[in-house]
Design a protein around this motif. Structure first.
Motif, PDB file in Angstrom:
ATOM      1  N   PRO A  15       3.643  19.932   1.839  1.00 10.47           N
ATOM      2  CA  PRO A  15       4.776  19.095   1.841  1.00 10.47           C
ATOM      3  C   PRO A  15       3.935  17.686   1.663  1.00 10.47           C
ATOM      4  CG  PRO A  15       4.458  20.735   4.249  1.00 10.47           C
ATOM      5  CD  PRO A  15       3.022  20.876   2.676  1.00 10.47           C
ATOM      6  N   VAL A  16       4.022  16.598   0.595  1.00  5.83           N
ATOM      7  CA  VAL A  16       3.446  15.559   1.099  1.00  5.83           C
ATOM      8  C   VAL A  16       4.201  14.719   0.799  1.00  5.83           C
ATOM      9  CG1 VAL A  16       2.001  13.639  -0.420  1.00  5.83           C
ATOM     10  CG2 VAL A  16       1.251  16.211  -0.774  1.00  5.83           C
ATOM     11  N   THR A  17       4.174  13.908   2.411  1.00  4.61           N
ATOM     12  CA  THR A  17       5.352  12.698   1.942  1.00  4.61           C
ATOM     13  C   THR A  17       5.061  11.367   1.747  1.00  4.61           C
ATOM     14  OG1 THR A  17       4.971  12.201   4.459  1.00  4.61           O
ATOM     15  CG2 THR A  17       6.356  13.889   3.897  1.00  4.61           C
ATOM     16  N   VAL A  18       5.328  10.589   0.796  1.00  3.90           N
ATOM     17  CA  VAL A  18       5.165   9.226   0.723  1.00  3.90           C
ATOM     18  C   VAL A  18       5.630   7.836   1.296  1.00  3.90           C
ATOM     19  CG1 VAL A  18       5.579   7.789  -1.555  1.00  3.90           C
ATOM     20  CG2 VAL A  18       5.052  10.011  -1.751  1.00  3.90           C
ATOM     21  N   SER A  19       4.778   7.225   1.380  1.00  2.00           N
ATOM     22  CA  SER A  19       5.609   5.899   1.933  1.00  2.00           C
ATOM     23  C   SER A  19       5.196   4.517   1.743  1.00  2.00           C
ATOM     24  CB  SER A  19       5.078   6.025   3.918  1.00  2.00           C
ATOM     25  OG  SER A  19       5.620   5.007   4.264  1.00  2.00           O
ATOM     26  N   ARG A  41       0.959  -0.973   0.262  1.00  3.69           N
ATOM     27  CA  ARG A  41      -0.334  -0.100  -0.186  1.00  3.69           C
ATOM     28  C   ARG A  41       1.078   1.585  -0.554  1.00  3.69           C
ATOM     29  NH1 ARG A  41       0.008  -1.757   5.246  1.00  3.69           N
ATOM     30  NH2 ARG A  41       0.188   0.495   6.886  1.00  3.69           N
ATOM     31  N   ILE A  42       0.587   2.223  -0.150  1.00  3.47           N
ATOM     32  CA  ILE A  42       0.879   3.740  -0.614  1.00  3.47           C
ATOM     33  C   ILE A  42      -0.090   4.700   0.270  1.00  3.47           C
ATOM     34  CG2 ILE A  42       1.695   5.659  -2.118  1.00  3.47           C
ATOM     35  CD1 ILE A  42       1.727   3.771  -4.511  1.00  3.47           C
ATOM     36  N   GLU A  43       0.499   5.045   1.255  1.00  2.00           N
ATOM     37  CA  GLU A  43       0.263   6.029   2.066  1.00  2.00           C
ATOM     38  C   GLU A  43       0.623   7.345   1.892  1.00  2.00           C
ATOM     39  OE1 GLU A  43       1.465   4.771   5.903  1.00  2.00           O
ATOM     40  OE2 GLU A  43      -0.022   2.816   5.811  1.00  2.00           O
ATOM     41  N   LEU A  44       0.159   8.722   1.878  1.00  2.00           N
ATOM     42  CA  LEU A  44       0.625   9.963   1.648  1.00  2.00           C
ATOM     43  C   LEU A  44       0.231  10.826   3.330  1.00  2.00           C
ATOM     44  CD1 LEU A  44      -0.554  10.830  -2.102  1.00  2.00           C
ATOM     45  CD2 LEU A  44       0.972   9.913  -1.369  1.00  2.00           C
ATOM     46  N   THR A  45       0.996  11.630   2.900  1.00  2.00           N
ATOM     47  CA  THR A  45       0.229  12.795   4.685  1.00  2.00           C
ATOM     48  C   THR A  45       0.907  13.856   4.390  1.00  2.00           C
ATOM     49  OG1 THR A  45       2.676  11.667   5.979  1.00  2.00           O
ATOM     50  CG2 THR A  45       1.101  10.699   5.827  1.00  2.00           C
ATOM     51  N   ALA A  46       0.857  14.501   4.742  1.00  2.00           N
ATOM     52  CA  ALA A  46       0.801  16.433   5.446  1.00  2.00           C
ATOM     53  C   ALA A  46       1.059  16.423   6.792  1.00  2.00           C
ATOM     54  CB  ALA A  46       0.044  16.960   4.407  1.00  2.00           C
ATOM     55  N   PRO A  47       1.538  17.041   7.127  1.00  3.21           N
ATOM     56  CA  PRO A  47       1.870  17.570   8.569  1.00  3.21           C
ATOM     57  C   PRO A  47       0.445  18.389   8.360  1.00  3.21           C
ATOM     58  CG  PRO A  47       3.551  18.220   7.598  1.00  3.21           C
ATOM     59  CD  PRO A  47       3.067  17.120   6.201  1.00  3.21           C
ATOM     60  N   PRO A  81      -7.065   8.772  -1.541  1.00  2.00           N
ATOM     61  CA  PRO A  81      -6.641  10.237  -1.438  1.00  2.00           C
ATOM     62  C   PRO A  81      -5.989  10.938  -0.403  1.00  2.00           C
ATOM     63  CG  PRO A  81      -9.200   9.218  -2.740  1.00  2.00           C
ATOM     64  CD  PRO A  81      -8.393   8.437  -1.499  1.00  2.00           C
ATOM     65  N   LEU A  82      -5.519  11.996  -0.300  1.00  2.00           N
ATOM     66  CA  LEU A  82      -5.131  12.803   0.787  1.00  2.00           C
ATOM     67  C   LEU A  82      -6.295  13.681   0.538  1.00  2.00           C
ATOM     68  CD1 LEU A  82      -3.897  14.036   3.270  1.00  2.00           C
ATOM     69  CD2 LEU A  82      -1.640  14.272   2.186  1.00  2.00           C
ATOM     70  N   SER A 104     -10.934  21.600  -0.961  1.00  2.00           N
ATOM     71  CA  SER A 104     -10.519  20.428  -0.812  1.00  2.00           C
ATOM     72  C   SER A 104      -9.522  19.373  -1.837  1.00  2.00           C
ATOM     73  CB  SER A 104     -11.658  19.435  -0.343  1.00  2.00           C
ATOM     74  OG  SER A 104     -12.070  20.159   0.904  1.00  2.00           O
ATOM     75  N   TYR A 105      -8.686  19.048  -1.400  1.00  2.00           N
ATOM     76  CA  TYR A 105      -7.270  18.869  -2.739  1.00  2.00           C
ATOM     77  C   TYR A 105      -7.203  17.934  -2.733  1.00  2.00           C
ATOM     78  CZ  TYR A 105      -6.591  24.139  -4.993  1.00  2.00           C
ATOM     79  OH  TYR A 105      -7.564  25.066  -5.189  1.00  2.00           O
ATOM     80  N   ALA A 106      -7.104  16.399  -3.424  1.00  2.00           N
ATOM     81  CA  ALA A 106      -6.545  15.820  -3.378  1.00  2.00           C
ATOM     82  C   ALA A 106      -6.265  14.475  -3.984  1.00  2.00           C
ATOM     83  CB  ALA A 106      -8.268  14.197  -3.614  1.00  2.00           C
ATOM     84  N   TYR A 107      -4.479  14.328  -3.473  1.00  2.00           N
ATOM     85  CA  TYR A 107      -3.660  14.317  -3.545  1.00  2.00           C
ATOM     86  C   TYR A 107      -3.589  12.303  -3.445  1.00  2.00           C
ATOM     87  CZ  TYR A 107      -1.211  18.741  -2.689  1.00  2.00           C
ATOM     88  OH  TYR A 107      -1.547  20.126  -2.788  1.00  2.00           O
ATOM     89  N   GLU A 108      -3.370  11.828  -4.554  1.00  2.00           N
ATOM     90  CA  GLU A 108      -3.278  10.409  -5.484  1.00  2.00           C
ATOM     91  C   GLU A 108      -1.429   9.776  -6.322  1.00  2.00           C
ATOM     92  OE1 GLU A 108      -7.291   8.653  -5.288  1.00  2.00           O
ATOM     93  OE2 GLU A 108      -6.849  10.102  -7.155  1.00  2.00           O
ATOM     94  N   LEU A 109      -1.205   8.838  -5.916  1.00  2.00           N
ATOM     95  CA  LEU A 109      -0.370   8.154  -5.850  1.00  2.00           C
ATOM     96  C   LEU A 109      -0.081   6.953  -6.765  1.00  2.00           C
ATOM     97  CD1 LEU A 109       3.128   8.520  -7.036  1.00  2.00           C
ATOM     98  CD2 LEU A 109       3.703   8.453  -4.523  1.00  2.00           C
ATOM     99  N   THR A 110      -0.033   6.533  -7.726  1.00  2.00           N
ATOM    100  CA  THR A 110      -0.209   5.549  -8.017  1.00  2.00           C
ATOM    101  C   THR A 110       1.147   4.959  -8.740  1.00  2.00           C
ATOM    102  OG1 THR A 110      -2.594   6.277  -9.665  1.00  2.00           O
ATOM    103  CG2 THR A 110      -1.115   3.713 -10.637  1.00  2.00           C
ATOM    104  N   LEU A 111       1.665   3.390  -8.049  1.00  2.00           N
ATOM    105  CA  LEU A 111       3.008   2.780  -8.709  1.00  2.00           C
ATOM    106  C   LEU A 111       1.862   1.782  -9.788  1.00  2.00           C
ATOM    107  CD1 LEU A 111       5.568   1.648  -8.591  1.00  2.00           C
ATOM    108  CD2 LEU A 111       5.047   0.722  -6.112  1.00  2.00           C
ATOM    109  N   ASP A 112       3.262   2.305 -10.971  1.00  2.00           N
ATOM    110  CA  ASP A 112       3.037   0.256 -11.764  1.00  2.00           C
ATOM    111  C   ASP A 112       4.159   0.173 -12.240  1.00  2.00           C
ATOM    112  OD1 ASP A 112       2.170  -0.902 -14.304  1.00  2.00           O
ATOM    113  OD2 ASP A 112       1.587   1.018 -14.864  1.00  2.00           O
ATOM    114  N   THR A 113       4.109  -1.076 -11.908  1.00  2.00           N
ATOM    115  CA  THR A 113       5.397  -2.056 -11.913  1.00  2.00           C
ATOM    116  C   THR A 113       4.997  -3.061 -12.957  1.00  2.00           C
ATOM    117  OG1 THR A 113       4.888  -3.779 -10.226  1.00  2.00           O
ATOM    118  CG2 THR A 113       6.418  -1.537  -9.709  1.00  2.00           C
TER     119      THR A 113
END
Length: 160
Positions: free
Chosen positions: A20-24, A3-9, A154-155, A109-118
């Protein structure tokens, strides 16, 4: 499972500044991964890390179309083996410009998303086009990376 987790303090955030979005990336099993490389964000090579930012269901920020297919090499040191539950920041060697440079210009309300494709058709789609060495060893490791396409939840970030 990965899973991908996005966070912003903190938050809410002011308009006119990047968030300041961080990815884990976290896996429930032992897994081999590669972080963000040149060409990963624009989709010109694998692994693909494709960020988007939406407002009201409309994409307001995304990577540009690929301009230069001359991406650097994939190195043995680019591979990371994660233990179950171990978080990994795929942006340690290269940031995601879409998240780094997008500046919300108004409230909402902005929604940040990240897709990982391998899910490459061939392992060679991971290789660099300039200065690539250790091809047999690198391709052996590429074959160990799980084939998947996952998107973060979505973050949602409030801009005032």
């Amino acid at each position: 499972m990965i899973r991908i987790e996005l966070t912003a303090p903190g938050g809410p955030y002011p308009a006119g500044k990047p968030v300041p979005v961080t990815v884990s990336v976290v896996s429930t099993s032992d897994v081999l991964l590669v972080g963000v490389l040149d060409g990963s964000e624009d989709g010109s090579r694998y692994p693909r890390y494709r960020p988007t930012v939406s407002l009201g269901g409309r994409v307001v920020a995304a990577p540009p179309a690929p301009e230069d297919p001359l991406v650097g090499p994939l190195r043995l040191s680019d591979f990371v083996r994660l233990a179950p539950g171990e978080p990994y920041d795929p942006c340690t060697t290269r940031t995601l410009a879409t998240f780094e440079t997008f500046v919300p210009d108004g409230p909402g309300s902005y929604a940040y998303e990240l897709t990982l494709d391998t899910e490459s058709d061939t392992p060679e789609q991971w290789l660099g086009r300039v200065g690539q060495t250790d091809v047999p060893e690198v391709l052996t490791l590429v074959r160990e990376v799980p084939r998947l396409r996952i998107t973060s939840s979505p973050l949602v970030v409030e801009i005032r």
